[in-house]
Design an enzyme around this catalytic site. Structure first.
Site, PDB file in Angstrom:
ATOM      1  N   LYS A   1       7.939  32.160  -6.641  1.00 40.19           N
ATOM      2  CA  LYS A   1       8.440  31.426  -7.806  1.00 40.19           C
ATOM      3  C   LYS A   1       9.679  32.117  -8.400  1.00 40.19           C
ATOM      4  O   LYS A   1       9.997  33.259  -8.029  1.00 40.19           O
ATOM      5  CB  LYS A   1       7.321  31.319  -8.842  1.00 40.19           C
ATOM      6  CG  LYS A   1       6.130  30.486  -8.362  1.00 40.19           C
ATOM      7  CD  LYS A   1       5.131  30.304  -9.497  1.00 40.19           C
ATOM      8  CE  LYS A   1       3.931  29.507  -9.065  1.00 40.19           C
ATOM      9  NZ  LYS A   1       3.032  29.222 -10.201  1.00 40.19           N
TER      10      LYS A   1
ATOM     11  N   TYR B   1       3.894  19.139  -8.654  1.00 42.36           N
ATOM     12  CA  TYR B   1       2.842  19.442  -9.622  1.00 42.36           C
ATOM     13  C   TYR B   1       2.153  18.185 -10.162  1.00 42.36           C
ATOM     14  O   TYR B   1       1.527  18.238 -11.235  1.00 42.36           O
ATOM     15  CB  TYR B   1       3.422  20.253 -10.784  1.00 42.36           C
ATOM     16  CG  TYR B   1       3.613  21.721 -10.458  1.00 42.36           C
ATOM     17  CD1 TYR B   1       2.584  22.487  -9.900  1.00 42.36           C
ATOM     18  CD2 TYR B   1       4.828  22.362 -10.733  1.00 42.36           C
ATOM     19  CE1 TYR B   1       2.753  23.837  -9.616  1.00 42.36           C
ATOM     20  CE2 TYR B   1       5.000  23.723 -10.443  1.00 42.36           C
ATOM     21  CZ  TYR B   1       3.956  24.448  -9.892  1.00 42.36           C
ATOM     22  OH  TYR B   1       4.120  25.783  -9.617  1.00 42.36           O
TER      23      TYR B   1
ATOM     24  N   ASN C   1       3.452  33.592 -12.493  1.00 39.83           N
ATOM     25  CA  ASN C   1       2.486  34.315 -11.656  1.00 39.83           C
ATOM     26  C   ASN C   1       2.969  34.538 -10.225  1.00 39.83           C
ATOM     27  O   ASN C   1       2.200  34.592  -9.283  1.00 39.83           O
ATOM     28  CB  ASN C   1       1.110  33.629 -11.708  1.00 39.83           C
ATOM     29  CG  ASN C   1       1.145  32.223 -11.150  1.00 39.83           C
ATOM     30  OD1 ASN C   1       2.198  31.711 -10.823  1.00 39.83           O
ATOM     31  ND2 ASN C   1      -0.015  31.603 -11.038  1.00 39.83           N
TER      32      ASN C   1
ATOM     33  N   HIS D   1       3.142  30.719  -5.409  1.00 37.12           N
ATOM     34  CA  HIS D   1       2.291  29.520  -5.296  1.00 37.12           C
ATOM     35  C   HIS D   1       1.810  29.407  -3.857  1.00 37.12           C
ATOM     36  O   HIS D   1       2.552  29.722  -2.931  1.00 37.12           O
ATOM     37  CB  HIS D   1       3.091  28.257  -5.651  1.00 37.12           C
ATOM     38  CG  HIS D   1       2.373  26.995  -5.264  1.00 37.12           C
ATOM     39  ND1 HIS D   1       1.445  26.401  -6.090  1.00 37.12           N
ATOM     40  CD2 HIS D   1       2.390  26.260  -4.125  1.00 37.12           C
ATOM     41  CE1 HIS D   1       0.941  25.345  -5.471  1.00 37.12           C
ATOM     42  NE2 HIS D   1       1.506  25.233  -4.274  1.00 37.12           N
TER      43      HIS D   1
ATOM     44  N   GLU E   1       2.494  19.455   0.574  1.00 39.27           N
ATOM     45  CA  GLU E   1       3.537  20.329   0.037  1.00 39.27           C
ATOM     46  C   GLU E   1       4.563  20.700   1.110  1.00 39.27           C
ATOM     47  O   GLU E   1       5.760  20.754   0.836  1.00 39.27           O
ATOM     48  CB  GLU E   1       2.884  21.577  -0.582  1.00 39.27           C
ATOM     49  CG  GLU E   1       2.099  21.193  -1.839  1.00 39.27           C
ATOM     50  CD  GLU E   1       1.217  22.296  -2.398  1.00 39.27           C
ATOM     51  OE1 GLU E   1       1.128  23.390  -1.807  1.00 39.27           O
ATOM     52  OE2 GLU E   1       0.595  22.049  -3.460  1.00 39.27           O
TER      53      GLU E   1
HETATM   54  P1  CMP Z   1       0.280  27.325  -9.241  1.00 35.29           P
HETATM   55  O1  CMP Z   1      -0.633  27.815  -8.205  1.00 35.29           O
HETATM   56  O2  CMP Z   1       1.726  27.248  -8.952  1.00 35.29           O
HETATM   57  O3  CMP Z   1      -0.198  25.853  -9.672  1.00 35.29           O
HETATM   58  C1  CMP Z   1      -0.248  25.398 -10.988  1.00 35.29           C
HETATM   59  C2  CMP Z   1       0.296  26.391 -11.946  1.00 35.29           C
HETATM   60  O4  CMP Z   1       0.021  26.113 -13.284  1.00 35.29           O
HETATM   61  C3  CMP Z   1      -0.354  27.726 -11.720  1.00 35.29           C
HETATM   62  O5  CMP Z   1       0.108  28.267 -10.522  1.00 35.29           O
HETATM   63  C4  CMP Z   1       0.029  28.485 -12.980  1.00 35.29           C
HETATM   64  O6  CMP Z   1       1.258  29.178 -12.818  1.00 35.29           O
HETATM   65  C5  CMP Z   1       0.235  27.342 -13.965  1.00 35.29           C
HETATM   66  N1  CMP Z   1      -0.697  27.424 -15.075  1.00 35.29           N
HETATM   67  C6  CMP Z   1      -2.042  27.377 -15.017  1.00 35.29           C
HETATM   68  N2  CMP Z   1      -2.548  27.461 -16.272  1.00 35.29           N
HETATM   69  C7  CMP Z   1      -1.500  27.547 -17.118  1.00 35.29           C
HETATM   70  C8  CMP Z   1      -1.375  27.652 -18.537  1.00 35.29           C
HETATM   71  N3  CMP Z   1      -2.441  27.685 -19.326  1.00 35.29           N
HETATM   72  N4  CMP Z   1      -0.126  27.723 -19.047  1.00 35.29           N
HETATM   73  C9  CMP Z   1       0.970  27.673 -18.253  1.00 35.29           C
HETATM   74  N5  CMP Z   1       0.909  27.564 -16.898  1.00 35.29           N
HETATM   75  C10 CMP Z   1      -0.317  27.512 -16.345  1.00 35.29           C
END
Ligand code: CMP
Length: 143
Positions: free
Chosen positions: A9, A49, A112, A115, A126
């Site tokens: 990311k 998403y 985080n 993905h 995807e």
């Molecule tokens: P990802 O695996 O990319 O898929 C969905 C994303 O939503 C997840 O990683 C997190 O980065 C994001 N996410 C999940 N919960 C929250 C939250 N409470 N606030 C902001 N982002 C979130």
């Protein structure tokens, strides 16, 4: 052979973690069969998403993933989808075990670092969103 979609990311790219992350999956023994550094358009982000579109953080999710370059990848190998998820660690980096990508490099759930597809269906979807067939290679003669 199973394939999965992984993406460093914008926070991971900005923090120069592409090499570290690629290294972990290469050393594990998975094969990189597609990769590109790219900006995610708003349309692609919303599509990618789509399953989260009713969540309160959907807007943040789209803003963040379109905020800077990402490194999109396709990896191949036996059980690569579930194994890559284990190597990434839990979604919330504060709950992710040490030794996982998120456990070692993250602290916030939005930023985080990585993905990864969570099922064969999402992997196929995807990969199709981010890559053309011509951008995915094979190692047929080296296996
Ligand atoms: P990802 O695996 O990319 O898929 C969905 C994303 O939503 C997840 O990683 C997190 O980065 C994001 N996410 C999940 N919960 C929250 C939250 N409470 N606030 C902001 N982002 C979130």
């Amino acid at each position: 052979m199973e394939k999965t979609f992984l993406m460093v990311k914008p926070d991971g790219v900005q923090r120069n973690l592409i090499g570290e992350i690629v290294n972990r999956f290469e050393k594990k023994g998975f094969k990189l069969v597609g990769a590109k550094l790219m900006k995610v358009s708003e349309d692609l982000a919303k599509n990618h998403y789509a399953e989260h579109k009713e969540r309160p953080f959907f807007g943040e999710l789209v803003d963040f993933i379109t905020s800077g370059p990402v490194f999109a990848m396709v990896w191949e190998g036996e059980k690569v989808i579930s194994t890559a998820r284990e190597m990434m660690g839990k979604t919330n980096p504060l709950e992710a075990a040490p030794g996982t990508v998120r456990g070692d490099f993250g602290i916030t759930v939005g930023k985080n670092v990585i993905h990864g597809s969570d099922s064969p269906e999402s992997s196929e979807r995807e990969i199709g969103l981010f890559f053309n067939e011509s951008e995915i290679t094979t190692y047929d003669k080296q296996d």
